[in-house]
Design an enzyme around this catalytic site. Structure first.
Site, PDB file in Angstrom:
ATOM      1  CE  LYS A 186      -4.076  -2.196  -0.098  1.00  0.00           C
ATOM      2  NZ  LYS A 186      -3.328  -3.613  -0.300  1.00  0.00           N
TER       3      LYS A 186
HETATM    4  C1  LIG Z   1      -9.732  -2.709  -1.414  1.00  0.00           C
HETATM    5  C2  LIG Z   1      -8.777  -3.855  -0.427  1.00  0.00           C
HETATM    6  N1  LIG Z   1      -9.680  -3.888   0.793  1.00  0.00           N
HETATM    7  C3  LIG Z   1      -8.787  -4.664   1.723  1.00  0.00           C
HETATM    8  C4  LIG Z   1      -7.596  -5.221   1.464  1.00  0.00           C
HETATM    9  C5  LIG Z   1      -7.239  -5.931   2.623  1.00  0.00           C
HETATM   10  O1  LIG Z   1      -5.899  -5.431   3.184  1.00  0.00           O
HETATM   11  P1  LIG Z   1      -4.857  -6.081   3.952  1.00  0.00           P
HETATM   12  O2  LIG Z   1      -3.957  -6.978   2.916  1.00  0.00           O
HETATM   13  O3  LIG Z   1      -4.087  -5.360   4.844  1.00  0.00           O
HETATM   14  O4  LIG Z   1      -5.667  -7.432   4.847  1.00  0.00           O
HETATM   15  C6  LIG Z   1      -6.845  -5.048   0.271  1.00  0.00           C
HETATM   16  C7  LIG Z   1      -5.663  -5.588   0.147  1.00  0.00           C
HETATM   17  O5  LIG Z   1      -5.069  -5.564  -0.885  1.00  0.00           O
HETATM   18  C8  LIG Z   1      -7.491  -4.168  -0.491  1.00  0.00           C
HETATM   19  O6  LIG Z   1      -6.937  -3.785  -1.764  1.00  0.00           O
END
Ligand SMILES: Cc1ncc(COP(=O)(O)O)c(C=O)c1O
Length: 397
Positions: A186
């Site tokens: 991210k």
């Molecule tokens: C739109 C979206 N929501 C939620 C997540 C979940 O994040 P995490 O990888 O920190 O669990 C991601 C991860 O790529 C995402 O792109």
């Protein structure tokens, strides 16, 4: 995206503060810390970044969505409307609470079509979860109007859009609750981590307790704390928070680099008549984490994807053919392949996905190409990439 490209001395300094005192946990051990509270400091920093009253850090973006929904009382049997184009985390986080994901069409904003949302509302619907995909946003005014009219919660998953704004407000801060991810890829990374933001004090207190086994966090003796309700462990560690603390201070610098690179690439494609760009609602400002564009049809998009590979252009996807982000290939979801029993309501809802047509979403995603914007490119590399992208596209249309 992604923040790890620009990992450096600031991050190392914050992490060393934690390593030097040895307190890796965000709660307690006050005497050993030498005044270092990285998670608390990051929460304070994020309050001003997101112009929000409350921030609760958690262990991931997926956890942020579950904690946000749980904090607002969403659980077994409740329906949560979500888009067909998102990351698998969206339905995972909903189903973890025993709630039911209801998938609906997207439009050219690449997220929820407000008309499709309205059509999907039933007596069981409790929330609408917009996922601000690929650095931009949906029509938030229209979605807020649908939510207010139907007394529904608006939850924003802004995991891919940190730094974007709508009518001057940070994405994530517009709905009742906003969710962020700070995973490794991210724009701001903690390695792993996430955040729930809200202006609602009750939701915040619920998120604070729920993400730490239901602890009330009153006083300084963890063993003496009471549990007003059941919780779970979605805590972030001090080490992860320390990395994020350094990164978040660099957000304006990261967004400026993304914007510069995005603009060079976009300008190179803008004169190709067959190319059009993703719709950004009026008053919206992208985070520039991705450049999204449309081609006339799926066939052309597939040809361009192949041409990009031949020209050595990486990190560009047509999600129609990709397993990550689009409903078409989520066979494990449609077949309800779970390690443990699911409720009959969830199974019935998932089974419907096998026969539901998402022709509007297919038409949008089929024509779309989504290109990651890297921050580590030199200006020369971006210019070279821009010419190659234009050449690759024109070679197949
Ligand atoms: C739109 C979206 N929501 C939620 C997540 C979940 O994040 P995490 O990888 O920190 O669990 C991601 C991860 O790529 C995402 O792109």
């Amino acid at each position: 995206m992604p923040g790890f490209e620009l990992f450096g001395d600031l991050e190392r300094k914050e992490v060393n503060d934690v390593l030097d005192n040895g307190v890796l946990m965000r709660y307690g051990f006050d005497g050993m810390r030498n005044g270092h509270w990285k998670a608390k400091a990051l929460e304070t920093e994020l309050q001003s970044t997101f112009q929000t009253s409350h921030v609760q850090l958690v262990s991931s973006g997926t956890a942020a969505v579950s904690v946000a929904l749980a904090s607002a009382g969403i659980g077994a049997g409740d329906e949560v409307i979500m888009p067909t184009f998102t990351f698998v985390a969206s339905f995972e986080a909903i189903m973890m609470l025993g709630a039911i994901p209801v998938l609906v069409d997207i439009d050219e904003t690449l997220t929820l079509d407000p008309k499709a949302v309205e059509a999907a509302i039933t007596s069981k619907t409790k929330a609408v979860m917009i996922v601000q995909m690929c650095g931009s946003m949906g029509d938030l005014d229209a979605l807020q109007a649908v939510c207010s009219k139907n007394n529904l919660l608006l939850v924003e998953d802004a995991c891919q859009a940190i730094g974007g704004t709508y009518k001057g407000k940070p994405l994530g801060s517009i709905g009742d609750l906003g969710c962020f991810s700070f995973d490794f890829v991210k724009t701001i990374t903690c390695g792993e981590g996430g955040a729930v933001i809200t202006n609602n004090e009750t939701y915040y207190v619920n998120a604070d307790h729920y993400s730490d086994h239901g602890h009330d966090h009153i006083g300084s003796d963890r063993g003496a704390e009471t549990h007003p309700f059941l919780g779970y462990n979605f805590r972030i560690s001090e080490l992860h928070a320390a990395v994020g603390l350094a990164q978040v201070k660099r957000l304006p610098e990261f967004i400026a680099i993304q914007k510069k690179h995005y603009t060079i690439l976009r300008n190179a494609l803008a004169d190709i008549p067959e190319v059009s760009f993703r719709k950004v609602p009026e008053g919206g400002e992208e985070s520039y984490a991705f450049l999204n564009f449309f081609l006339p049809d799926l066939e052309t998009a597939r040809k361009v994807t192949t041409a990009f590979k031949e020209y050595g252009i990486d990190a560009c996807w047509n999600y129609f053919d990709n397993n990550w982000h689009y409903v078409r290939k989520w066979h494990h979801l449609k077949d309800a392949k779970s390690l443990y029993p699911l409720t009959s309501e969830i199974k019935a809802s998932l089974s419907k996905l096998k026969t539901t047509e998402f022709s509007q979403s297919d038409a949008v995603i089929g024509r779309n190409i989504s290109c990651l914007i890297k921050m580590s490119w030199t200006e020369g590399e971006v210019n070279e990439r821009a010419s190659k992208m234009a050449e690759a596209i024109t070679s197949v249309i």
